[in-house]
Design a protein around this motif. Structure first.
Motif, PDB file in Angstrom:
ATOM      1  N   LEU A   1       3.513 -88.247 -38.365  1.00  0.00           N
ATOM      2  CA  LEU A   1       2.502 -87.186 -38.374  1.00  0.00           C
ATOM      3  C   LEU A   1       3.149 -85.838 -38.657  1.00  0.00           C
ATOM      4  O   LEU A   1       2.651 -85.067 -39.487  1.00  0.00           O
ATOM      5  CB  LEU A   1       1.747 -87.148 -37.042  1.00  0.00           C
ATOM      6  CG  LEU A   1       0.745 -86.004 -36.873  1.00  0.00           C
ATOM      7  CD1 LEU A   1      -0.326 -86.036 -37.960  1.00  0.00           C
ATOM      8  CD2 LEU A   1       0.112 -86.074 -35.486  1.00  0.00           C
ATOM      9  N   ASP A   2       4.264 -85.535 -38.005  1.00  0.00           N
ATOM     10  CA  ASP A   2       4.956 -84.261 -38.249  1.00  0.00           C
ATOM     11  C   ASP A   2       5.416 -84.149 -39.698  1.00  0.00           C
ATOM     12  O   ASP A   2       5.299 -83.084 -40.323  1.00  0.00           O
ATOM     13  CB  ASP A   2       6.144 -84.104 -37.304  1.00  0.00           C
ATOM     14  CG  ASP A   2       5.726 -83.888 -35.857  1.00  0.00           C
ATOM     15  OD1 ASP A   2       4.530 -83.580 -35.611  1.00  0.00           O
ATOM     16  OD2 ASP A   2       6.589 -84.040 -34.969  1.00  0.00           O
ATOM     17  N   ALA A   3       5.927 -85.240 -40.260  1.00  0.00           N
ATOM     18  CA  ALA A   3       6.383 -85.233 -41.649  1.00  0.00           C
ATOM     19  C   ALA A   3       5.201 -85.067 -42.607  1.00  0.00           C
ATOM     20  O   ALA A   3       5.313 -84.365 -43.625  1.00  0.00           O
ATOM     21  CB  ALA A   3       7.166 -86.504 -41.958  1.00  0.00           C
ATOM     22  N   ALA A   4       4.070 -85.691 -42.287  1.00  0.00           N
ATOM     23  CA  ALA A   4       2.876 -85.534 -43.117  1.00  0.00           C
ATOM     24  C   ALA A   4       2.365 -84.100 -43.066  1.00  0.00           C
ATOM     25  O   ALA A   4       1.957 -83.538 -44.087  1.00  0.00           O
ATOM     26  CB  ALA A   4       1.788 -86.508 -42.667  1.00  0.00           C
ATOM     27  N   ARG A   5       2.421 -83.493 -41.885  1.00  0.00           N
ATOM     28  CA  ARG A   5       2.019 -82.080 -41.769  1.00  0.00           C
ATOM     29  C   ARG A   5       2.941 -81.180 -42.582  1.00  0.00           C
ATOM     30  O   ARG A   5       2.491 -80.231 -43.234  1.00  0.00           O
ATOM     31  CB  ARG A   5       2.045 -81.650 -40.308  1.00  0.00           C
ATOM     32  CG  ARG A   5       0.881 -82.112 -39.516  1.00  0.00           C
ATOM     33  CD  ARG A   5       0.993 -81.573 -38.105  1.00  0.00           C
ATOM     34  NE  ARG A   5      -0.158 -81.904 -37.311  1.00  0.00           N
ATOM     35  CZ  ARG A   5      -0.116 -82.123 -36.012  1.00  0.00           C
ATOM     36  NH1 ARG A   5       1.032 -82.054 -35.355  1.00  0.00           N
ATOM     37  NH2 ARG A   5      -1.208 -82.412 -35.356  1.00  0.00           N
ATOM     38  N   ALA A   6       4.247 -81.449 -42.551  1.00  0.00           N
ATOM     39  CA  ALA A   6       5.197 -80.651 -43.333  1.00  0.00           C
ATOM     40  C   ALA A   6       4.934 -80.824 -44.829  1.00  0.00           C
ATOM     41  O   ALA A   6       5.002 -79.854 -45.597  1.00  0.00           O
ATOM     42  CB  ALA A   6       6.626 -81.050 -42.984  1.00  0.00           C
ATOM     43  N   ALA A   7       4.628 -82.043 -45.247  1.00  0.00           N
ATOM     44  CA  ALA A   7       4.311 -82.282 -46.656  1.00  0.00           C
ATOM     45  C   ALA A   7       3.033 -81.551 -47.048  1.00  0.00           C
ATOM     46  O   ALA A   7       2.949 -80.964 -48.137  1.00  0.00           O
ATOM     47  CB  ALA A   7       4.190 -83.780 -46.919  1.00  0.00           C
TER      48      ALA A   7
ATOM     49  N   MET B   1       0.796 -95.146 -35.977  1.00  0.00           N
ATOM     50  CA  MET B   1       1.818 -94.386 -36.687  1.00  0.00           C
ATOM     51  C   MET B   1       2.467 -93.419 -35.695  1.00  0.00           C
ATOM     52  O   MET B   1       1.841 -92.962 -34.758  1.00  0.00           O
ATOM     53  CB  MET B   1       1.162 -93.637 -37.839  1.00  0.00           C
ATOM     54  CG  MET B   1       2.082 -93.101 -38.888  1.00  0.00           C
ATOM     55  SD  MET B   1       3.001 -94.178 -39.989  1.00  0.00           S
ATOM     56  CE  MET B   1       1.790 -95.220 -40.718  1.00  0.00           C
ATOM     57  N   SER B   2       3.684 -93.100 -35.920  1.00  0.00           N
ATOM     58  CA  SER B   2       4.467 -92.309 -34.976  1.00  0.00           C
ATOM     59  C   SER B   2       4.208 -90.806 -35.103  1.00  0.00           C
ATOM     60  O   SER B   2       3.686 -90.335 -36.117  1.00  0.00           O
ATOM     61  CB  SER B   2       5.952 -92.571 -35.221  1.00  0.00           C
ATOM     62  OG  SER B   2       6.354 -91.994 -36.450  1.00  0.00           O
ATOM     63  N   LYS B   3       4.593 -90.101 -34.054  1.00  0.00           N
ATOM     64  CA  LYS B   3       4.527 -88.634 -34.087  1.00  0.00           C
ATOM     65  C   LYS B   3       5.431 -88.105 -35.191  1.00  0.00           C
ATOM     66  O   LYS B   3       5.108 -87.117 -35.848  1.00  0.00           O
ATOM     67  CB  LYS B   3       4.933 -88.058 -32.736  1.00  0.00           C
ATOM     68  CG  LYS B   3       4.910 -86.523 -32.744  1.00  0.00           C
ATOM     69  CD  LYS B   3       5.207 -85.963 -31.401  1.00  0.00           C
ATOM     70  CE  LYS B   3       5.291 -84.474 -31.320  1.00  0.00           C
ATOM     71  NZ  LYS B   3       5.354 -83.691 -32.504  1.00  0.00           N
ATOM     72  N   ARG B   4       6.551 -88.791 -35.404  1.00  0.00           N
ATOM     73  CA  ARG B   4       7.478 -88.378 -36.469  1.00  0.00           C
ATOM     74  C   ARG B   4       6.790 -88.429 -37.839  1.00  0.00           C
ATOM     75  O   ARG B   4       6.947 -87.533 -38.659  1.00  0.00           O
ATOM     76  CB  ARG B   4       8.694 -89.292 -36.421  1.00  0.00           C
ATOM     77  CG  ARG B   4       9.822 -88.843 -37.267  1.00  0.00           C
ATOM     78  CD  ARG B   4      11.082 -89.659 -36.934  1.00  0.00           C
ATOM     79  NE  ARG B   4      11.920 -89.616 -38.095  1.00  0.00           N
ATOM     80  CZ  ARG B   4      12.395 -90.655 -38.739  1.00  0.00           C
ATOM     81  NH1 ARG B   4      12.154 -91.867 -38.286  1.00  0.00           N
ATOM     82  NH2 ARG B   4      13.132 -90.510 -39.791  1.00  0.00           N
TER      83      ARG B   4
END
Length: 140
Positions: free
Chosen positions: A6-12, A1-4
């Protein structure tokens, strides 16, 4: 899975932490006839938060813990303001899940789309009206 993703999951996850906190405020101010609705939303956001924490870990990220308190977008002195806060919380959550839908693939994308739909439905219930493109501020 991409860093993008992961970043979106962290924001969620961060939005879910804030929603759990916010629903604590909503539940304390909302009228008795909507208290069960607030409790159900609180439970749903806790479950999404816990699932996202596992997702972030599975994607190789570090899970951020909840802050002790969150700034609310406006004062919540009464039941009417609590209802507005609930709708605002759902709008915020829908927005971050929209980002996760765009960033993710496969099962995570499907889960994010389900979460976005659930938030949009709750927002309509709280607000009494919907928006054309829930979670997409640029289209609202």
């Amino acid at each position: 899975m991409s860093k993008r993703a992961l970043d979106a999951a962290r924001a969620a996850l961060a939005a879910e932490h804030a929603a759990v906190y916010g629903y604590g405020v909503v539940g304390g101010r909302v009228d008795d006839d909507r208290r069960a609705e607030a409790a159900a939303a609180h439970t749903a956001h806790r479950a999404r938060r816990d699932a996202l924490a596992r997702t972030v870990r599975d994607l190789g990220g570090r899970v951020a813990v909840a802050a002790p308190a969150y700034a609310l977008p406006f004062a919540v002195p009464d039941a009417a303001a609590a209802v507005r806060l609930a709708a605002a919380l759902e709008d915020r959550v829908a927005g971050v899940y929209s980002d996760l839908v765009r960033a993710a693939e496969g099962p995570l994308r499907r889960e994010a789309a389900d979460a976005l739909r659930e938030a949009a439905v709750r927002a309509v219930r709280w607000r009494g009206t919907g928006v054309a493109f829930p979670g997409l501020a640029e289209r609202a």
